[in-house]
Design a protein around this motif. Structure first.
Motif, mmCIF file in Angstrom:
data_model
loop_
_atom_site.group_PDB
_atom_site.id
_atom_site.type_symbol
_atom_site.label_atom_id
_atom_site.label_comp_id
_atom_site.label_asym_id
_atom_site.label_seq_id
_atom_site.Cartn_x
_atom_site.Cartn_y
_atom_site.Cartn_z
ATOM 1 N N LYS A 68 -104.798 24.450 14.965
ATOM 2 C CA LYS A 68 -104.742 23.782 16.191
ATOM 3 C C LYS A 68 -103.882 23.304 16.089
ATOM 4 O O LYS A 68 -102.107 23.290 17.107
ATOM 5 N N ASP A 69 -103.113 21.949 15.824
ATOM 6 C CA ASP A 69 -102.309 21.111 16.074
ATOM 7 C C ASP A 69 -100.820 22.171 15.727
ATOM 8 O O ASP A 69 -99.247 22.238 15.482
ATOM 9 N N GLY A 70 -100.761 23.350 14.407
ATOM 10 C CA GLY A 70 -99.787 23.476 13.868
ATOM 11 C C GLY A 70 -99.202 24.768 14.334
ATOM 12 O O GLY A 70 -98.241 25.010 14.925
ATOM 13 N N MET A 71 -100.531 25.103 15.652
ATOM 14 C CA MET A 71 -100.407 26.645 16.141
ATOM 15 C C MET A 71 -99.157 25.654 17.504
ATOM 16 O O MET A 71 -98.469 26.143 18.468
ATOM 17 N N THR A 72 -99.674 24.466 18.118
ATOM 18 C CA THR A 72 -99.051 23.692 19.193
ATOM 19 C C THR A 72 -97.834 23.425 18.874
ATOM 20 O O THR A 72 -97.447 24.582 20.007
ATOM 21 N N ALA A 73 -97.342 22.803 17.731
ATOM 22 C CA ALA A 73 -96.265 22.650 17.547
ATOM 23 C C ALA A 73 -95.381 24.764 17.403
ATOM 24 O O ALA A 73 -94.475 24.321 17.960
ATOM 25 N N LEU A 74 -95.778 25.144 16.261
ATOM 26 C CA LEU A 74 -95.746 26.319 16.909
ATOM 27 C C LEU A 74 -95.516 27.302 19.031
ATOM 28 O O LEU A 74 -93.789 27.507 19.038
ATOM 29 N N SER A 75 -96.084 27.193 19.182
ATOM 30 C CA SER A 75 -95.911 27.458 20.595
ATOM 31 C C SER A 75 -95.397 26.410 21.397
ATOM 32 O O SER A 75 -94.442 26.632 22.441
ATOM 33 N N GLU A 76 -95.083 25.662 20.526
ATOM 34 C CA GLU A 76 -93.349 24.590 21.284
ATOM 35 C C GLU A 76 -91.884 24.888 20.577
ATOM 36 O O GLU A 76 -91.095 24.059 21.105
ATOM 37 N N GLY A 77 -92.464 25.856 19.987
ATOM 38 C CA GLY A 77 -90.622 26.039 19.049
ATOM 39 C C GLY A 77 -90.655 24.977 17.986
ATOM 40 O O GLY A 77 -89.248 25.828 17.341
ATOM 41 N N LYS A 78 -91.456 24.138 17.410
ATOM 42 C CA LYS A 78 -90.710 22.874 15.852
ATOM 43 C C LYS A 78 -91.244 23.963 15.428
ATOM 44 O O LYS A 78 -90.797 23.400 14.132
ATOM 45 N N ILE A 79 -91.990 24.682 15.231
ATOM 46 C CA ILE A 79 -92.290 25.577 13.889
ATOM 47 C C ILE A 79 -91.890 26.704 14.231
ATOM 48 O O ILE A 79 -91.914 27.393 15.273
ATOM 49 N N ASN A 80 -91.387 27.663 13.474
ATOM 50 C CA ASN A 80 -90.624 29.501 13.892
ATOM 51 C C ASN A 80 -91.907 29.904 13.002
ATOM 52 O O ASN A 80 -91.718 30.968 13.848
ATOM 53 N N TYR A 81 -92.521 29.653 12.688
ATOM 54 C CA TYR A 81 -93.670 31.201 11.820
ATOM 55 C C TYR A 81 -94.844 30.256 11.033
ATOM 56 O O TYR A 81 -94.352 29.595 10.471
ATOM 57 N N ILE A 82 -95.822 30.967 11.408
ATOM 58 C CA ILE A 82 -96.658 30.521 10.512
ATOM 59 C C ILE A 82 -97.958 31.251 10.045
ATOM 60 O O ILE A 82 -98.280 32.349 10.589
ATOM 61 N N VAL A 83 -97.879 31.231 8.802
ATOM 62 C CA VAL A 83 -99.092 32.643 8.004
ATOM 63 C C VAL A 83 -100.181 31.902 7.925
ATOM 64 O O VAL A 83 -100.350 30.412 7.690
ATOM 65 N N GLU A 84 -101.463 33.070 8.648
ATOM 66 C CA GLU A 84 -102.833 32.474 9.017
ATOM 67 C C GLU A 84 -103.352 31.879 7.684
ATOM 68 O O GLU A 84 -103.268 32.817 7.161
ATOM 69 N N CYS A 85 -104.420 31.310 7.106
ATOM 70 C CA CYS A 85 -105.396 30.855 6.295
ATOM 71 C C CYS A 85 -106.579 30.893 6.619
ATOM 72 O O CYS A 85 -106.157 29.158 7.431
ATOM 73 N N ASN A 86 -107.500 31.102 6.948
ATOM 74 C CA ASN A 86 -108.662 31.387 7.455
ATOM 75 C C ASN A 86 -109.540 30.547 7.277
ATOM 76 O O ASN A 86 -109.873 30.859 5.456
ATOM 77 N N PRO A 87 -109.829 29.185 7.738
ATOM 78 C CA PRO A 87 -111.208 28.353 6.907
ATOM 79 C C PRO A 87 -112.314 28.558 7.573
ATOM 80 O O PRO A 87 -113.515 28.107 7.408
#
Ligand code: AHR
Length: 326
Positions: free
Chosen positions: A263-282
């Protein structure tokens, strides 16, 4: 009904001293439950958002499946995990599952479990043992593929940019399978473009504070950082704090690629602070309980079960954020 025969004396002598940070693993003479499966689960720790989601998934799924779960948190220390596993052997659980903090050094304790006739399931991370008879199956992600996806995105994203691109890498825990494999996959992918260069690479131990601290040092001693490749979201989020504190704009002045999609990573991604996230499913709990029931019943299971995963851009993150489970 899944009671085991008595086990090695050596395990019994080691057991009751056990388990740093564990909640249940050192708890005396347990034994398999009479009407269901008892699982000993030796978790890595609580180092990241991913790990918290993974622990919850395992605990929820055990409850749902009627599996009695003995859970321990190794605080990212291999010796704690080994103590926990020995404790589970001594308690004669029906099955042991664990996510090895590092890849090597497991043969002795896994042999003790095998000699005690207790099946072992590897979840999330694997071991580098050549004796695959020491465990029944390995359930988890393809970490090399995750690193490759991160590198492929960067190759494509920088295709129209001329000149060198300086990458700094925040590695996961030294010796851990995801740190080794994500590095390998990324390096293989960026080899396609000679302009892409890893100029610094250090461990941040998969934690936010580790990522922040290492990034602060990189910013001080490395001119012209273009890209951060962090082996997980938490280290990427720590790097964002360091970049902002240095007066730069994460996602613009310095691009950021991470792995996990919590969630925190995806939030930063949606705000443009991260450019790309590869998913790792927990969310491995349901599959783990299913495999456990099968191995305890003596049924065949596949030697490897790979988790299905995707990857996200900022636009995609905005679309799926509200419905993310973790
Ligand atoms: O083994 C999975 C990795 O461990 C996750 O990517 C990371 O966040 C965690 O600490």
């Amino acid at each position: 009904m899944f009671k085991k025969s008595l086990v090695a004396v050596v395990a019994a002598t080691l057991a009751l001293t056990a388990c740093g940070g564990g909640s249940d693993a050192g708890g005396g003479a347990g034994g398999g439950s009479d009407d269901g499966i008892t699982m000993g689960f030796a978790q890595v720790g609580a180092e990241s958002g991913w790990r918290t989601a993974n622990t919850k998934s395992v605990q929820d799924s055990a409850k749902e499946a009627g599996v009695e779960l003995k859970f321990s948190d190794a605080q990212q220390k291999q010796e704690n995990q080994i103590k926990a596993i020995r404790s589970y052997i001594q308690q004669q659980v029906d099955v042991i599952a664990f996510s090895p903090v590092v890849e090597s050094g497991w043969d002795t304790v896994l042999k003790e479990a095998k000699d005690a006739d207790i099946p072992v399931i590897l979840t999330d991370r694997s071991v580098d043992s050549s004796d695959t008879s020491l465990y029944k199956t390995f359930l988890g992600s393809d970490f090399v593929e995750e690193g490759k996806k991160a590198g492929d995105w960067l190759v494509e994203d920088s295709a129209s940019t001329d000149g060198p691109i300086n990458i700094v890498e925040l590695q996961g825990t030294t010796g851990a399978a995801p740190a080794i494999d994500r590095k390998e996959g990324f390096e293989a992918a960026i080899a396609a473009d000679p302009d892409l260069k890893i100029v610094q690479s250090q461990t941040g131990d998969f934690t936010r504070s580790g990522g922040k601290q290492v990034m602060e040092a990189f910013l001080k001693n490395t001119p012209d950082i273009d890209v951060v490749y962090a082996h997980n979201d938490d280290m990427g989020l720590g790097a964002i704090e360091a970049i902002e504190a240095a007066g730069k704009v994460p996602g613009k002045d310095i691009k950021i690629i991470t792995v996990d999609a919590v969630k925190d990573g995806m939030t930063a991604l949606s705000e443009g602070k991260i450019n790309y996230i590869v998913e790792c499913n927990p969310l491995l709990g349901d599959q783990l309980m299913d495999l456990a029931e099968k191995v305890v019943a003596g049924e065949e299971v596949p030697a490897r079960v790979v988790t299905e995963e995707s990857a996200f851009t900022p636009e995609q993150a905005k679309e799926v954020l509200a419905s993310r489970e973790y």
